[in-house]
Scaffold this motif. Structure first.
Motif, mmCIF file in Angstrom:
data_model
loop_
_atom_site.group_PDB
_atom_site.id
_atom_site.type_symbol
_atom_site.label_atom_id
_atom_site.label_comp_id
_atom_site.label_asym_id
_atom_site.label_seq_id
_atom_site.Cartn_x
_atom_site.Cartn_y
_atom_site.Cartn_z
ATOM 1 N N ARG A 40 0.630 -1.092 -0.064
ATOM 2 C CA ARG A 40 0.032 0.075 -0.124
ATOM 3 C C ARG A 40 0.930 1.057 0.246
ATOM 4 N NH1 ARG A 40 -0.277 1.952 5.363
ATOM 5 N NH2 ARG A 40 0.549 0.814 6.755
ATOM 6 N N LYS A 41 0.357 2.446 -0.691
ATOM 7 C CA LYS A 41 1.164 3.558 -0.779
ATOM 8 C C LYS A 41 0.927 4.263 0.711
ATOM 9 C CE LYS A 41 -0.706 7.403 -2.764
ATOM 10 N NZ LYS A 41 -0.885 8.236 -3.941
ATOM 11 N N VAL A 54 6.068 5.994 -2.007
ATOM 12 C CA VAL A 54 6.564 5.065 -0.926
ATOM 13 C C VAL A 54 5.445 4.202 -0.759
ATOM 14 C CG1 VAL A 54 7.859 4.813 1.343
ATOM 15 C CG2 VAL A 54 8.333 6.693 -0.150
ATOM 16 N N HIS A 55 5.888 2.800 -0.870
ATOM 17 C CA HIS A 55 4.854 1.665 -0.600
ATOM 18 C C HIS A 55 5.603 0.670 0.534
ATOM 19 C CE1 HIS A 55 3.090 2.835 -4.274
ATOM 20 N NE2 HIS A 55 2.246 2.034 -4.137
ATOM 21 N N TYR A 60 8.928 -4.860 4.068
ATOM 22 C CA TYR A 60 9.612 -4.141 3.116
ATOM 23 C C TYR A 60 8.985 -2.820 2.882
ATOM 24 C CZ TYR A 60 11.600 -8.753 2.485
ATOM 25 O OH TYR A 60 12.420 -10.026 2.605
ATOM 26 N N VAL A 61 10.085 -1.893 2.387
ATOM 27 C CA VAL A 61 9.674 -0.570 1.902
ATOM 28 C C VAL A 61 10.047 -0.507 0.428
ATOM 29 C CG1 VAL A 61 10.081 1.826 2.135
ATOM 30 C CG2 VAL A 61 9.540 0.276 4.122
ATOM 31 N N CYS A 62 9.428 -0.019 -0.523
ATOM 32 C CA CYS A 62 9.478 0.204 -1.780
ATOM 33 C C CYS A 62 9.404 1.737 -2.278
ATOM 34 C CB CYS A 62 8.680 -0.937 -2.671
ATOM 35 S SG CYS A 62 9.174 -0.649 -4.384
ATOM 36 N N ALA A 63 10.401 2.306 -3.200
ATOM 37 C CA ALA A 63 10.043 3.400 -3.525
ATOM 38 C C ALA A 63 10.408 3.608 -5.159
ATOM 39 C CB ALA A 63 11.042 4.597 -2.803
#
Length: 128
Positions: A40-41, A54-55, A60-63
């Protein structure tokens, strides 16, 4: 059935299709980022020449860094660093976006950075 009746029945359908097409054109960056980063954002960090989306999913963090005016090749970058770890970076000359980059943060804070051309953003420690 006459052509007037057909037009009356098709008008609402065409209106919905047109509106959905406009929404897709209006926000292609977020839709593109969502397709690349799972989860989710949780943040959007805007700056003069773009934004970093950023999700988060699990630990885990994804950008992804998105250009405000895509289509022109320019230097872009995105990085995510979990506290106590090394940053994961994607930097290069792109037309649309840099990334995605993903780190396992667990319950640690992360520091996110993004750059498009001369504009940039740095989040400080977030998602603590």
């Amino acid at each position: 059935m006459g052509s007037g009746a057909i037009r009356r029945r098709l008008a609402p359908v065409l209106a919905v299709l047109t509106a959905s097409g406009l929404l897709t054109v209006a926000a292609p960056g977020d839709a593109h980022a969502a397709a690349q980063c799972p989860g989710r954002k949780v943040r959007t960090l805007s700056f003069s020449t773009g934004s970093v989306v950023v999700h988060k999913r699990g630990g885990y963090v994804c950008a992804v860094t998105l250009a405000k005016k895509p289509g022109t090749v320019r230097t872009m970058s995105v990085s995510v660093r979990a506290r106590g770890g090394r940053p994961v970076v994607d930097e290069g000359r792109y037309k649309y976006h840099a990334g995605p980059v993903t780190v396992h943060a667990g319950r640690r804070c992360v520091w996110v950075k993004g750059r498009v051309g001369g504009g940039s953003v740095s989040s400080g420690w977030i998602l603590c």
